[in-house]
Every structure is written in structure tokens, then in C-alpha cells.
Scaffold this motif. Structure first.
Motif, PDB file in Angstrom:
ATOM      1  N   MET A   1       0.831  -0.909   0.237  1.00  0.00           N
ATOM      2  CA  MET A   1       0.041  -0.501   0.105  1.00  0.00           C
ATOM      3  C   MET A   1       1.378   1.275  -0.062  1.00  0.00           C
ATOM      4  O   MET A   1       1.712   1.439   0.684  1.00  0.00           O
ATOM      5  N   GLU A   2       0.233   1.950  -0.494  1.00  0.00           N
ATOM      6  CA  GLU A   2       1.111   3.920  -0.978  1.00  0.00           C
ATOM      7  C   GLU A   2       0.190   5.017  -0.166  1.00  0.00           C
ATOM      8  O   GLU A   2      -1.120   4.319  -0.309  1.00  0.00           O
ATOM      9  N   TYR A   3       0.733   5.748   0.248  1.00  0.00           N
ATOM     10  CA  TYR A   3      -0.518   6.682   1.275  1.00  0.00           C
ATOM     11  C   TYR A   3      -0.040   8.151   0.323  1.00  0.00           C
ATOM     12  O   TYR A   3       0.855   8.158  -0.463  1.00  0.00           O
ATOM     13  N   ARG A   4      -1.508   9.007   0.177  1.00  0.00           N
ATOM     14  CA  ARG A   4      -0.628  10.652  -0.255  1.00  0.00           C
ATOM     15  C   ARG A   4      -1.601  11.269   1.022  1.00  0.00           C
ATOM     16  O   ARG A   4      -2.120  10.957   0.750  1.00  0.00           O
ATOM     17  N   TYR A   5      -1.346  12.883   0.285  1.00  0.00           N
ATOM     18  CA  TYR A   5      -2.220  13.821   1.234  1.00  0.00           C
ATOM     19  C   TYR A   5      -3.179  14.131   0.322  1.00  0.00           C
ATOM     20  O   TYR A   5      -3.201  14.045  -0.317  1.00  0.00           O
ATOM     21  N   GLU A  15      -3.756   4.733  -0.722  1.00  0.00           N
ATOM     22  CA  GLU A  15      -4.334   5.572  -1.769  1.00  0.00           C
ATOM     23  C   GLU A  15      -5.701   4.531  -2.401  1.00  0.00           C
ATOM     24  O   GLU A  15      -6.359   4.898  -2.846  1.00  0.00           O
ATOM     25  N   ILE A  16      -5.922   2.805  -1.083  1.00  0.00           N
ATOM     26  CA  ILE A  16      -6.763   2.860  -1.821  1.00  0.00           C
ATOM     27  C   ILE A  16      -7.672   2.949  -0.262  1.00  0.00           C
ATOM     28  O   ILE A  16      -7.036   2.893   0.607  1.00  0.00           O
ATOM     29  N   THR A  17      -9.071   2.810  -0.685  1.00  0.00           N
ATOM     30  CA  THR A  17     -10.001   3.974   0.746  1.00  0.00           C
ATOM     31  C   THR A  17     -11.147   2.559   1.062  1.00  0.00           C
ATOM     32  O   THR A  17     -11.516   1.929  -0.411  1.00  0.00           O
ATOM     33  N   TYR A  18     -11.305   2.061   1.661  1.00  0.00           N
ATOM     34  CA  TYR A  18     -12.489   0.699   2.204  1.00  0.00           C
ATOM     35  C   TYR A  18     -13.565   1.606   1.789  1.00  0.00           C
ATOM     36  O   TYR A  18     -14.125   2.383   3.743  1.00  0.00           O
ATOM     37  N   GLY A  19     -14.600   1.631   1.054  1.00  0.00           N
ATOM     38  CA  GLY A  19     -16.045   2.172   1.415  1.00  0.00           C
ATOM     39  C   GLY A  19     -16.903   0.917   1.333  1.00  0.00           C
ATOM     40  O   GLY A  19     -17.522  -0.718   1.139  1.00  0.00           O
ATOM     41  N   ASN A  20     -18.317   1.215   2.343  1.00  0.00           N
ATOM     42  CA  ASN A  20     -18.989  -0.153   2.582  1.00  0.00           C
ATOM     43  C   ASN A  20     -20.530   0.473   2.154  1.00  0.00           C
ATOM     44  O   ASN A  20     -21.774   0.285   2.927  1.00  0.00           O
ATOM     45  N   TRP A  21     -20.303   1.634   0.900  1.00  0.00           N
ATOM     46  CA  TRP A  21     -22.361   1.821   0.719  1.00  0.00           C
ATOM     47  C   TRP A  21     -22.400   0.441  -0.281  1.00  0.00           C
ATOM     48  O   TRP A  21     -21.839   0.050  -1.520  1.00  0.00           O
ATOM     49  N   ASP A  42      -5.625  -5.716   6.409  1.00  0.00           N
ATOM     50  CA  ASP A  42      -4.302  -6.345   6.509  1.00  0.00           C
ATOM     51  C   ASP A  42      -3.420  -6.258   5.200  1.00  0.00           C
ATOM     52  O   ASP A  42      -2.033  -6.200   5.177  1.00  0.00           O
ATOM     53  N   ALA A  43      -4.286  -5.853   4.513  1.00  0.00           N
ATOM     54  CA  ALA A  43      -3.110  -5.303   3.399  1.00  0.00           C
ATOM     55  C   ALA A  43      -3.159  -3.499   3.628  1.00  0.00           C
ATOM     56  O   ALA A  43      -2.251  -3.170   2.136  1.00  0.00           O
ATOM     57  N   GLY A  44      -3.299  -3.216   4.277  1.00  0.00           N
ATOM     58  CA  GLY A  44      -2.057  -1.859   4.165  1.00  0.00           C
ATOM     59  C   GLY A  44      -3.514  -0.725   3.848  1.00  0.00           C
ATOM     60  O   GLY A  44      -3.102   0.591   4.615  1.00  0.00           O
ATOM     61  N   ILE A  45      -4.587  -1.114   3.477  1.00  0.00           N
ATOM     62  CA  ILE A  45      -5.955   0.016   4.225  1.00  0.00           C
ATOM     63  C   ILE A  45      -6.146   0.418   5.469  1.00  0.00           C
ATOM     64  O   ILE A  45      -6.311  -0.404   6.210  1.00  0.00           O
ATOM     65  N   SER A  46      -5.708   1.793   5.514  1.00  0.00           N
ATOM     66  CA  SER A  46      -5.510   2.267   6.700  1.00  0.00           C
ATOM     67  C   SER A  46      -7.327   3.263   7.013  1.00  0.00           C
ATOM     68  O   SER A  46      -7.580   3.905   7.748  1.00  0.00           O
ATOM     69  N   THR A  47      -7.611   4.283   5.279  1.00  0.00           N
ATOM     70  CA  THR A  47      -8.394   4.957   5.435  1.00  0.00           C
ATOM     71  C   THR A  47     -10.260   4.031   5.156  1.00  0.00           C
ATOM     72  O   THR A  47     -10.009   3.612   4.347  1.00  0.00           O
ATOM     73  N   PHE A  48     -10.583   4.263   5.748  1.00  0.00           N
ATOM     74  CA  PHE A  48     -12.159   3.987   5.913  1.00  0.00           C
ATOM     75  C   PHE A  48     -13.688   5.300   5.698  1.00  0.00           C
ATOM     76  O   PHE A  48     -13.566   6.148   6.455  1.00  0.00           O
ATOM     77  N   ASP A  49     -14.914   4.592   4.639  1.00  0.00           N
ATOM     78  CA  ASP A  49     -15.508   5.382   4.230  1.00  0.00           C
ATOM     79  C   ASP A  49     -16.492   5.460   4.317  1.00  0.00           C
ATOM     80  O   ASP A  49     -17.000   4.121   3.848  1.00  0.00           O
ATOM     81  N   PRO A 289     -13.945 -10.990   0.896  1.00  0.00           N
ATOM     82  CA  PRO A 289     -13.148 -10.917   1.825  1.00  0.00           C
ATOM     83  C   PRO A 289     -11.476 -10.551   0.950  1.00  0.00           C
ATOM     84  O   PRO A 289     -10.709  -9.425   0.003  1.00  0.00           O
ATOM     85  N   GLY A 290     -12.084 -11.068  -0.341  1.00  0.00           N
ATOM     86  CA  GLY A 290     -11.047 -11.495  -1.611  1.00  0.00           C
ATOM     87  C   GLY A 290     -11.642 -10.720  -2.304  1.00  0.00           C
ATOM     88  O   GLY A 290     -10.522 -10.304  -2.884  1.00  0.00           O
ATOM     89  N   GLN A 291     -12.145  -9.976  -2.854  1.00  0.00           N
ATOM     90  CA  GLN A 291     -12.281  -8.450  -3.261  1.00  0.00           C
ATOM     91  C   GLN A 291     -11.680  -7.393  -2.909  1.00  0.00           C
ATOM     92  O   GLN A 291     -10.661  -6.410  -4.187  1.00  0.00           O
ATOM     93  N   VAL A 292     -11.735  -7.132  -1.566  1.00  0.00           N
ATOM     94  CA  VAL A 292     -10.470  -6.622  -1.137  1.00  0.00           C
ATOM     95  C   VAL A 292      -8.492  -6.893  -1.324  1.00  0.00           C
ATOM     96  O   VAL A 292      -8.209  -5.793  -2.031  1.00  0.00           O
ATOM     97  N   SER A 293      -8.555  -7.902  -1.584  1.00  0.00           N
ATOM     98  CA  SER A 293      -7.053  -8.392  -1.279  1.00  0.00           C
ATOM     99  C   SER A 293      -6.750  -8.066  -2.682  1.00  0.00           C
ATOM    100  O   SER A 293      -5.694  -7.741  -3.370  1.00  0.00           O
ATOM    101  N   GLU A 294      -7.765  -8.356  -3.662  1.00  0.00           N
ATOM    102  CA  GLU A 294      -6.914  -8.246  -5.712  1.00  0.00           C
ATOM    103  C   GLU A 294      -7.220  -6.775  -5.376  1.00  0.00           C
ATOM    104  O   GLU A 294      -6.540  -6.285  -6.737  1.00  0.00           O
TER     105      GLU A 294
END
Length: 336
Positions: A1-5, A15-21, A42-49, A289-294
């Protein structure tokens, strides 16, 4: 995972945010939703929307439960306010001071946190003076309930005026959350240049165009059983605009580009939006969960200019670019 301002702030997000819409609290059982959140972490996503209106507040509750026990300082939690919640009373919607103040407290309670990192105006409220909305946001920032403020699907003109007022009130708007994908580029002519000038990032949703850019919908064929295009309660009307044979044929022409890049079509779609330097993060959802990993495999991908040109050639004139579409699709009044 990479991160941006995020915008011109000092906040870094994944760079990837997990959204639950359309998933948590509605389409996906709570235990599966928790598994998806764990996969994201686990994949390094720290941002949740999320948003208070998703599943009529249930999505925030599910996300709060799933993140319980995580170090709060290591997470960036985003939510939104505007659309109706609760019983849908006259003040249960919009961006009035009353609705904003009630909504943030409800969101914090459901998310089990003292603050959200980003609080977003889910749409522009034509029935409330913008000064009232911005003053309410300024108060939330000073109270520490929201660290940063963002907007969603605002026009360039609305963003300019919102930023002007926010600066007068001593806080900053750092982001806009629009729909953006290879097929839907309406923010490029006006919104993106405005945001670049003013120091806002894009937090983009539907980078896979509601699943159309996965290539699973075939021209001349009915949608696969159980897909979003067949679920009238789960977003079929959002997909419909892309369910034309000319669009679906164009998407199939992207396969050689994805193959040469070593990506699936979905990964190519997510990687494509991340090539735009004004995009801070791409929102992806998941029903397993597999969709997140992909999806996270799109993080850090750099597409060559030749690949970007081939994508444009493959899609041709099926791409929607008209900047007027943002205003045309915006609510003309509060929705009860």
C-alpha cells in the motif's frame, strides 16, 4: 500500500480507501462485513469511508463494530451528512445547522469514536444558506469532532464559494468526493482544475463504474444472476447508464491493455484513476474479503503513457465528459 496527502493538509491516507456503500448493513451479513474490513487492514488500507445514510445509519454501526479495538490514531475514518436519516422528518436531511449538529453526534456514537478525520457534505444543499453550513462545519472543527471537512459532487463554482467561506471562518475544505472512472470523466474539465488551484484532492467513488469495468457484463447478454445490475434494491439504477452494448463492447477492448500490464480489468480501472495526480484515493467496496485483496493490487501501479493512450482509443466516444452532468444529477431540493 502507498499513501498520499489529502489536499493541501498534512494528513496522509491510503491510496485505496475501503468504502461500505451498498454493502454493510444491507447486502452483506455483519460477519462477512467484518471479514472484509479485516482484509482491508491486513492489506495496509488505513482509510475507511461511510455515510450516515448508508443502510439508514446501519453501515456506520457495522464499521464501528468492525474497527473496534484498532488503534484509532492509525486509522482515517470518513463519513458524510446530507441525505435523509431516521424517520425522514423535515429536519432529518440537508445541511442545516440543526441537521449537521445532530448528525455528527449520531455518527460518532455509531462509529464508536470521539472524532472523524473527514466530515463531508454529501451533496450541496440548495435550501440552506452556504454561510450557515460552513459556520456549522467550522464549529465542529473547533470542537474537535471533525478534523477536516470535505464535500461530495459539488460543482466547481460551489467548491470555490465553499472554500472562500471556509477560509474566512478559519478552517479548510480539503477534498471533494465525486464519481470518477474511465467511463465517467465529468470532473476533468472544471472540477479538477479548480481543486488543484485551491488545494483540494479528489476522493473518488465508483472507479470500476459499478462493476461494469470488471468486464463481467457482456454485450448482447443478460446481466449475470446476482450482479448489481439485477438488484433493484442494491444499485441497479446506478449501473443502468453504462449498460449499453456500445459501452460494454468498448470495455471488452480494454482486456489486452490489462493483460499486458499484468492486471485484471478491475485493477486496471482502479489504477487508472490513481494516475490522476489530483486523486488522493480510490474508494472500493467488497462483498467478500477476496475482492479487497484483489483491488489493493492496483495501489502503487504506474501505467505507461502508451497504455493510457490505448485506453482512450479503446473507449472512444462512450466516455461521458460533459461537466454539466454534475449539476444535472444534483438534487434540486432536499430529499425527504
Amino acid at each position: 500500500m502507498e499513501y498520499r496527502y489529502l489536499g493541501n493538509s498534512g494528513l496522509k491516507i491510503s491510496e485505496i480507501t475501503y468504502g461500505n456503500w451498498l454493502t454493510h448493513g444491507s447486502q452483506v451479513e455483519n460477519d462477512v462485513a467484518t471479514q472484509c474490513v479485516r482484509a482491508a487492514l491486513d492489506a495496509g488500507i488505513s482509510t475507511f469511508d461511510t455515510a450516515d445514510t448508508y443502510a439508514n445509519t446501519a453501515a456506520e454501526t457495522v464499521l464501528g463494530d468492525a474497527l473496534k479495538g484498532e488503534r484509532r490514531e492509525s486509522l482515517e475514518i470518513f463519513t458524510k451528512v446530507y441525505w435523509p436519516t431516521g424517520p425522514g422528518g423535515k429536519n432529518d436531511t440537508g445541511l442545516s445547522r440543526k441537521h449537521i449538529m445532530a448528525s455528527i453526534d449520531g455518527s460518532l456514537r455509531r462509529l464508536q469514536t470521539d472524532y472523524v478525520d473527514l466530515y463531508q457534505a454529501h451533496r450541496y444543499d440548495v435550501e440552506t444558506p452556504l454561510e450557515e453550513t460552513m459556520q456549522a462545519f467550522a464549529d465542529l472543527v473547533r470542537q474537535g469532532k471533525a478534523l477536516y471537512i470535505g464535500v461530495s459532487e459539488w460543482t466547481a463554482e460551489q467548491i470555490r464559494e465553499g472554500v472562500r467561506l471556509s477560509r474566512e471562518l478559519g478552517f479548510q475544505i480539503v477534498s471533494n468526493q465525486p464519481q470518477y472512472s474511465m467511463l465517467w470523466r465529468v470532473i476533468e474539465p472544471q472540477v479538477v482544475p479548480t481543486c488543484e488551484k485551491l488545494g483540494l484532492s479528489q476522493v473518488v467513488f465508483s472507479p470500476i463504474a459499478q462493476g461494469v469495468l470488471t468486464g463481467k457484463y457482456q454485450p448482447g447478454q443478460p446481466p449475470p444472476a446476482g450482479s448489481r445490475a439485477t438488484d433493484e434494491k442494491g444499485g441497479a439504477h446506478f449501473v443502468r447508464r453504462f449498460m449499453r452494448d456500445d459501452v460494454l463492447e468498448a470495455v471488452q477492448r480494454l482486456r489486452p491493455v490489462a493483460d499486458e500490464a499484468g492486471l485484471t480489468l478491475a485493477q486496471l480501472a482502479v489504477a487508472w484513476v490513481l494516475q490522476n495526480p489530483n486523486v488522493a484515493t480510490a474508494l472500493v467496496g467488497a462483498s467478500r474479503p477476496g475482492q479487497v485483496s484483489e483491488n489493493v493490487k492496483a495501489a502503487g501501479v504506474r501505467l505507461e503513457s502508451a497504455a493510457l493512450e490505448r485506453i482512450d482509443e479503446a473507449l472512444g466516444d462512450v466516455v461521458e465528459r460533459d461537466p454539466r452532468r454534475t449539476a444535472e444529477l444534483a438534487p434540486k431540493g432536499r430529499v425527504a
